[in-house]
Design a protein around this motif. Structure first.
Motif, PDB file in Angstrom:
ATOM      1  N   ALA A 130     -17.985  16.585 -13.101  1.00  0.00           N
ATOM      2  CA  ALA A 130     -18.662  16.245 -14.354  1.00  0.00           C
ATOM      3  C   ALA A 130     -17.804  15.329 -15.212  1.00  0.00           C
ATOM      4  CB  ALA A 130     -18.988  17.523 -15.132  1.00  0.00           C
ATOM      5  N   HIS A 131     -18.384  14.208 -15.586  1.00  0.00           N
ATOM      6  CA  HIS A 131     -17.812  13.357 -16.641  1.00  0.00           C
ATOM      7  C   HIS A 131     -18.805  13.332 -17.795  1.00  0.00           C
ATOM      8  CE1 HIS A 131     -17.077   9.692 -18.980  1.00  0.00           C
ATOM      9  NE2 HIS A 131     -15.806   9.958 -18.721  1.00  0.00           N
ATOM     10  N   THR A 132     -18.293  13.372 -19.013  1.00  0.00           N
ATOM     11  CA  THR A 132     -19.184  13.333 -20.176  1.00  0.00           C
ATOM     12  C   THR A 132     -18.501  12.668 -21.357  1.00  0.00           C
ATOM     13  OG1 THR A 132     -20.528  14.660 -21.693  1.00  0.00           O
ATOM     14  CG2 THR A 132     -18.438  15.626 -20.976  1.00  0.00           C
ATOM     15  N   TRP A 133     -19.325  12.066 -22.210  1.00  0.00           N
ATOM     16  CA  TRP A 133     -18.843  11.529 -23.483  1.00  0.00           C
ATOM     17  C   TRP A 133     -18.931  12.587 -24.589  1.00  0.00           C
ATOM     18  CZ3 TRP A 133     -16.151   7.665 -22.195  1.00  0.00           C
ATOM     19  CH2 TRP A 133     -16.593   6.682 -21.299  1.00  0.00           C
ATOM     20  N   ASP A 134     -19.474  13.754 -24.274  1.00  0.00           N
ATOM     21  CA  ASP A 134     -19.565  14.846 -25.255  1.00  0.00           C
ATOM     22  C   ASP A 134     -18.343  15.745 -25.117  1.00  0.00           C
ATOM     23  OD1 ASP A 134     -22.078  14.238 -26.492  1.00  0.00           O
ATOM     24  OD2 ASP A 134     -23.064  14.891 -24.647  1.00  0.00           O
ATOM     25  N   GLN A 135     -17.260  15.319 -25.749  1.00  0.00           N
ATOM     26  CA  GLN A 135     -15.989  16.026 -25.605  1.00  0.00           C
ATOM     27  C   GLN A 135     -16.072  17.478 -26.068  1.00  0.00           C
ATOM     28  OE1 GLN A 135     -12.485  14.565 -27.902  1.00  0.00           O
ATOM     29  NE2 GLN A 135     -11.606  14.132 -25.879  1.00  0.00           N
ATOM     30  N   ASP A 136     -16.867  17.728 -27.095  1.00  0.00           N
ATOM     31  CA  ASP A 136     -16.950  19.084 -27.628  1.00  0.00           C
ATOM     32  C   ASP A 136     -17.799  20.024 -26.769  1.00  0.00           C
ATOM     33  OD1 ASP A 136     -19.185  17.580 -28.258  1.00  0.00           O
ATOM     34  OD2 ASP A 136     -19.592  18.667 -30.108  1.00  0.00           O
ATOM     35  N   LEU A 137     -18.429  19.506 -25.714  1.00  0.00           N
ATOM     36  CA  LEU A 137     -19.252  20.349 -24.854  1.00  0.00           C
ATOM     37  C   LEU A 137     -18.610  20.603 -23.487  1.00  0.00           C
ATOM     38  CD1 LEU A 137     -22.886  19.082 -25.567  1.00  0.00           C
ATOM     39  CD2 LEU A 137     -21.763  21.148 -26.403  1.00  0.00           C
ATOM     40  N   ALA A 138     -17.324  20.273 -23.363  1.00  0.00           N
ATOM     41  CA  ALA A 138     -16.642  20.474 -22.083  1.00  0.00           C
ATOM     42  C   ALA A 138     -16.669  21.937 -21.661  1.00  0.00           C
ATOM     43  CB  ALA A 138     -15.199  19.972 -22.174  1.00  0.00           C
ATOM     44  N   LEU A 146     -15.591  21.572 -10.058  1.00  0.00           N
ATOM     45  CA  LEU A 146     -14.205  21.453  -9.614  1.00  0.00           C
ATOM     46  C   LEU A 146     -13.374  20.702 -10.638  1.00  0.00           C
ATOM     47  CD1 LEU A 146     -14.407  20.607  -5.791  1.00  0.00           C
ATOM     48  CD2 LEU A 146     -13.972  22.805  -6.888  1.00  0.00           C
ATOM     49  N   GLN A 147     -13.984  19.678 -11.247  1.00  0.00           N
ATOM     50  CA  GLN A 147     -13.271  18.898 -12.257  1.00  0.00           C
ATOM     51  C   GLN A 147     -14.242  18.498 -13.367  1.00  0.00           C
ATOM     52  OE1 GLN A 147     -10.557  15.740 -10.943  1.00  0.00           O
ATOM     53  NE2 GLN A 147     -10.849  16.439  -8.837  1.00  0.00           N
ATOM     54  N   VAL A 148     -13.753  18.541 -14.601  1.00  0.00           N
ATOM     55  CA  VAL A 148     -14.496  18.051 -15.760  1.00  0.00           C
ATOM     56  C   VAL A 148     -13.612  17.052 -16.496  1.00  0.00           C
ATOM     57  CG1 VAL A 148     -15.568  18.612 -17.968  1.00  0.00           C
ATOM     58  CG2 VAL A 148     -15.760  20.203 -16.062  1.00  0.00           C
ATOM     59  N   VAL A 193     -20.845   6.777 -15.074  1.00  0.00           N
ATOM     60  CA  VAL A 193     -21.212   6.915 -13.657  1.00  0.00           C
ATOM     61  C   VAL A 193     -19.993   6.696 -12.778  1.00  0.00           C
ATOM     62  CG1 VAL A 193     -22.535   5.877 -11.776  1.00  0.00           C
ATOM     63  CG2 VAL A 193     -23.632   6.309 -13.970  1.00  0.00           C
ATOM     64  N   TRP A 194     -19.251   5.641 -13.057  1.00  0.00           N
ATOM     65  CA  TRP A 194     -18.082   5.324 -12.238  1.00  0.00           C
ATOM     66  C   TRP A 194     -17.006   6.404 -12.360  1.00  0.00           C
ATOM     67  CZ3 TRP A 194     -12.915   4.203 -13.354  1.00  0.00           C
ATOM     68  CH2 TRP A 194     -12.164   3.726 -12.263  1.00  0.00           C
ATOM     69  N   ARG A 195     -16.751   6.889 -13.579  1.00  0.00           N
ATOM     70  CA  ARG A 195     -15.706   7.905 -13.753  1.00  0.00           C
ATOM     71  C   ARG A 195     -16.097   9.218 -13.087  1.00  0.00           C
ATOM     72  NH1 ARG A 195     -13.008   6.926 -19.788  1.00  0.00           N
ATOM     73  NH2 ARG A 195     -13.014   4.642 -19.650  1.00  0.00           N
ATOM     74  N   SER A 196     -17.358   9.574 -13.129  1.00  0.00           N
ATOM     75  CA  SER A 196     -17.809  10.778 -12.444  1.00  0.00           C
ATOM     76  C   SER A 196     -17.623  10.637 -10.939  1.00  0.00           C
ATOM     77  CB  SER A 196     -19.275  11.057 -12.770  1.00  0.00           C
ATOM     78  OG  SER A 196     -19.729  12.204 -12.113  1.00  0.00           O
TER      79      SER A 196
END
Length: 398
Positions: free
Chosen positions: A134-142, A152-154, A173-176
């Motif tokens: 999982a990659h996300t721009w919502d840092q507070d929802l990690a 396995l990785q966030v 998309v690329w970072r995920s």
């Protein structure tokens, strides 16, 4: 012959390897290993002779000789699944209201979506072992993402607010995908299937996924709903038409999206690891395609991911395949109360707009009849009437 032991449902948990896999090997059941193979409606002991990620395995079966067997029909000697898939989430989590709502992203939207992903994507393809990234721009929802999927990785980061939305989309998309690739490098193998998916999808039916060659990219059929008289494209189904606004209709007719021949429905993508590694870099091609094609051209009608993903996939030489119907088999969580009923065929399915406009009314200059069967590739239910199910509401423009 007695079959293999039943494997437990596993997901989001690391696989402990008992030996080092060769580069390019699959997650499990590689050359030289003893396995169970499902052939002739029974399980047979076999030895793997050749196994490439995503492809059928060549096995030597006792009493039967050589055979080609899909990875989804192989089990280890202890009954574990041999086909391995990676589910890679990207972007923002979303909310239950609309794209630009002040609520931003919410745990409630994540919970509703996650329940459907577990049921219709992971359990719906239970012949594969699943790892999640999982990659996300919502840092507070990690933490909430960890709780929902146990990936396995966030990687949770703050989005650059000055970056165009399409650039942030492509970068996530690329970072995920890179999170998945690092895991492959660390463990010395390739996943048989990689799925790139946004967080805020609500699945209503199983998403049927298949293993395929390195030249294949899967995404969904892309249907739109037009007014039955074809005066307005992409209408909003509503029990109460809005005065003076032709976009709101009580019923409509299904057709391929006007963008389907030049774009991809971009809620999710799937394919073998090698293909997805190259495809996931589509965001880096944006500037090149902008220089090659003008915006509002046939190739780039808008500055959005639909068209860059399509152009990049075609440039890579990927064969486009489709499964699942947008807004029927799945939708966005903010359209959770919009449930559709598909009725009889009321127009020729292969009718298409020869020239369209992007505007409020989105009218068409002329509708033409394409060759028979043309629409089925993009929208298998084209030409059929669509209406709201009883009690349904809050639809978007399709």
């Amino acid at each position: 012959m007695q079959g293999p032991p039943q494997a437990p449902m596993l997901s989001g948990l690391p696989v402990m390897a008992f030996f080092t896999l060769a580069s390019g090997a699959s997650c499990r059941c590689n050359a030289g290993e003893r396995v169970w193979a499902f052939l002739q409606n029974d399980w047979w002991l076999a030895t793997v002779l050749r196994r490439n990620p995503g492809m059928d395995a060549e096995v030597q079966v006792e009493d039967l000789g050589h055979a080609m067997v899909p990875a989804t029909k192989l089990r280890t000697l202890y009954g574990q699944l041999c086909a391995c898939a990676a589910l890679c989430f990207f972007g923002r989590v979303g909310n239950l209201h609309d794209k630009f709502h002040e609520a931003g992203s919410t745990e409630e939207a994540l919970a509703i979506s996650a329940a459907s992903v577990w049921e219709y994507v992971i359990r719906g393809n239970s012949d594969m072992y699943w790892d999640i990234f999982a990659h996300t721009w919502d840092q507070d929802l990690a933490e909430a993402i960890n709780e929902a999927y146990r990936p396995l990785q966030v990687q949770a980061e703050l989005r650059d607010p000055t970056a165009p939305a399409v650039e942030s989309f492509g970068e996530s998309v690329w970072r995920s995908s890179e999170l998945r690739r690092r895991e492959e490098i660390k463990r010395g193998f390739r996943y048989d299937l990689v799925v790139l998916m946004r967080y805020d999808i609500l699945f209503r039916r199983p998403l049927n996924l298949w293993l395929s060659s390195n030249e294949t990219l899967w995404t969904s059929h892309w249907c739109s709903i037009h007014s039955e008289d074809l005066l307005v494209r992409e209408v909003v189904l509503s029990w109460e038409p809005h005065a003076g606004d032709p976009r709101f209709q009580k019923t409509g007719v299904l057709a391929p999206s006007q963008f389907a021949p030049v774009g991809l429905h971009d809620f999710w993508f799937a394919g073998p690891s090698v293909a997805m590694e190259h495809f996931a870099a589509w965001g880096s091609s944006r500037d090149r395609f902008l220089q090659r094609y003008e915006l509002q051209s046939d190739e780039l009608p808008l500055d959005v991911g639909h068209f860059y993903t399509y152009l990049h996939a075609k440039e890579l030489g990927l064969k486009l395949m489709y499964t699942g119907i947008s807004y029927l088999d799945f939708t966005l969580v903010r359209y959770r109360d919009c449930k559709l009923r598909i009725a009889e065929e009321i127009l020729p399915p292969d009718i298409f707009c020869s020239h369209w406009e992007v505007s409020i009314t989105r009218q068409c200059d002329a509708w033409i009849l394409k060759e028979s069967g043309w629409a089925h590739h993009f929208c298998p239910i084209a030409g059929r009437r669509v209406l709201l199910a009883p009690g349904a509401h809050s639809c978007g423009r399709f």
